[in-house]
Design a protein around this motif. Sequence first.
Motif, PDB file in Angstrom:
ATOM      1  N   LYS A 118       0.828  -1.202   0.000  1.00 21.24           N
ATOM      2  CA  LYS A 118       0.000   0.000   0.000  1.00 21.24           C
ATOM      3  C   LYS A 118       0.869   1.261   0.000  1.00 21.24           C
ATOM      4  O   LYS A 118       1.933   1.300   0.613  1.00 21.24           O
ATOM      5  CB  LYS A 118      -0.919   0.015   1.220  1.00 21.24           C
ATOM      6  N   SER A 119       0.393   2.288  -0.666  1.00 24.50           N
ATOM      7  CA  SER A 119       1.143   3.541  -0.792  1.00 24.50           C
ATOM      8  C   SER A 119       1.392   4.200   0.559  1.00 24.50           C
ATOM      9  O   SER A 119       2.426   4.838   0.768  1.00 24.50           O
ATOM     10  CB  SER A 119       0.387   4.508  -1.704  1.00 24.50           C
ATOM     11  N   ASN A 120       0.458   4.060   1.494  1.00 27.08           N
ATOM     12  CA  ASN A 120       0.612   4.721   2.792  1.00 27.08           C
ATOM     13  C   ASN A 120       1.400   3.895   3.798  1.00 27.08           C
ATOM     14  O   ASN A 120       1.526   4.273   4.963  1.00 27.08           O
ATOM     15  CB  ASN A 120      -0.746   5.120   3.378  1.00 27.08           C
ATOM     16  N   ASP A 121       1.974   2.750   3.354  1.00 28.17           N
ATOM     17  CA  ASP A 121       2.813   1.940   4.238  1.00 28.17           C
ATOM     18  C   ASP A 121       4.229   2.508   4.357  1.00 28.17           C
ATOM     19  O   ASP A 121       4.942   2.183   5.308  1.00 28.17           O
ATOM     20  CB  ASP A 121       2.900   0.497   3.739  1.00 28.17           C
ATOM     21  N   GLY A 122       4.645   3.317   3.381  1.00 27.22           N
ATOM     22  CA  GLY A 122       5.971   3.915   3.410  1.00 27.22           C
ATOM     23  C   GLY A 122       7.097   2.899   3.438  1.00 27.22           C
ATOM     24  O   GLY A 122       8.068   3.039   4.183  1.00 27.22           O
ATOM     25  N   ARG A 209       5.422  13.590  -2.366  1.00 25.54           N
ATOM     26  CA  ARG A 209       4.451  12.532  -2.068  1.00 25.54           C
ATOM     27  C   ARG A 209       4.972  11.132  -2.404  1.00 25.54           C
ATOM     28  O   ARG A 209       4.185  10.205  -2.631  1.00 25.54           O
ATOM     29  CB  ARG A 209       3.149  12.802  -2.819  1.00 25.54           C
ATOM     30  N   PRO A 211       5.904   7.434  -2.224  1.00 27.64           N
ATOM     31  CA  PRO A 211       5.308   6.431  -1.345  1.00 27.64           C
ATOM     32  C   PRO A 211       6.308   5.447  -0.733  1.00 27.64           C
ATOM     33  O   PRO A 211       5.892   4.480  -0.091  1.00 27.64           O
ATOM     34  CB  PRO A 211       4.354   5.701  -2.294  1.00 27.64           C
ATOM     35  N   GLN A 250      -4.769   2.496  -4.150  1.00 24.53           N
ATOM     36  CA  GLN A 250      -4.221   2.149  -2.839  1.00 24.53           C
ATOM     37  C   GLN A 250      -2.786   1.635  -2.918  1.00 24.53           C
ATOM     38  O   GLN A 250      -1.985   1.869  -2.006  1.00 24.53           O
ATOM     39  CB  GLN A 250      -5.075   1.062  -2.177  1.00 24.53           C
TER      40      GLN A 250
END
Length: 278
Positions: A118-122, A209, A211, A250
Motif C-alpha cells: 500500500k502507498s501509505n505503508d511507506g 508525495r 510512497p 491504494q
Amino acid sequence: MKKIVLTGAAGRLGSYLREPLANMCETLISSDLVDDIGKLYDGEKYVRADLASLSDMNDLLADADMVVHFGAIGDEAPFDAILQSNIVGAYNVWEAAYQNGVRRVVYASSVHAVGMHKSNDGIGIDAPHRPDTYYGLAKCFAEDLASLYWDKRGVESVCMRIFSCAKVTNPRAVGTWLSYDDLIHLVERAITTPVTGFSVVYGISNNDRAPVDNTKATFLGYRPKDNAEQFAKEIYANSDPLDPNDLAHQCIGGPFATVELGNSGVASLNIVDDAKKT
C-alpha cells in the motif's frame, strides 16, 4: 572504464541513457532486437542480440566492465512471453556476466516487484517482494538472481526499482515520477559507486508525495533533484476524484495491482512516447 554494455538501447529509457553512458567509457555497446537504432554517439557501437540466447549474451558481454540491463518486455504480458524475455533473459545476462568476469550488473528492476504494498505503508528497500503481475514476478526473480550471483559468484548488482519514468500525466505519478535527469543520475551512481555488493534502490525523484523510503540506499550517493509537486495542481484539477477503495489507487503498483494477469498495465497509464532522438 573501457567497455559498458547497454541492453534495451532501442527503448524509451534506453534512448536517454546512451549518450551519458557513451561519455563514461571508451566503448559503449548498445544492444536490442531492432536492426538499427539510428545515429551512434562517439564511442558507441550497436550489436543486435537476443536476451533469450545465452550465446548472444556471452558474445555481447565479452571484455565488458559492466552491463546496464534495461532490455526485456516492459509491461505485463502472457507468462510464456515474460518467461523467455524477462526471466530466461535475466539468467542469461547474469550467467554471461559471470562467465566473462563482468564486475557489476546495473539492472532496471521495477516498483512492480513490490507493487501490491500500500502507498501509505511507506515501505523501504528491505520490504518483502509482493509482485502485482507476471511482469513484477519476473523482477522478483531477477532481484533474487542478483542476490544469488553476488553471494555465490561475486557478481555485484544494483537493482533499481524504477517507478514512473515518463511525463507526469496522472495523479499517481505526482508521487511516483522519476525524471529522465534523475534516471541518468541514478544509473551513473550505480556504475561509479566503488563497492555495491548486492543492492536495491528505488528509482524515484525527490517527490513530496513519494510512497517509499530510500534512506537505506543513500550510500550510492543518489540524490534526486526533481520533484513532481510542480505538476500537482494542474494534474489534480483535470482528474476525476479517486476511489479510495480501488486497489489501483491504494497500491504502489497503480493499475498493475488490478489488471488481469497477462493483460497490459501500461495501456491505462497514458504514457507519452518522448524517446530521445539521435
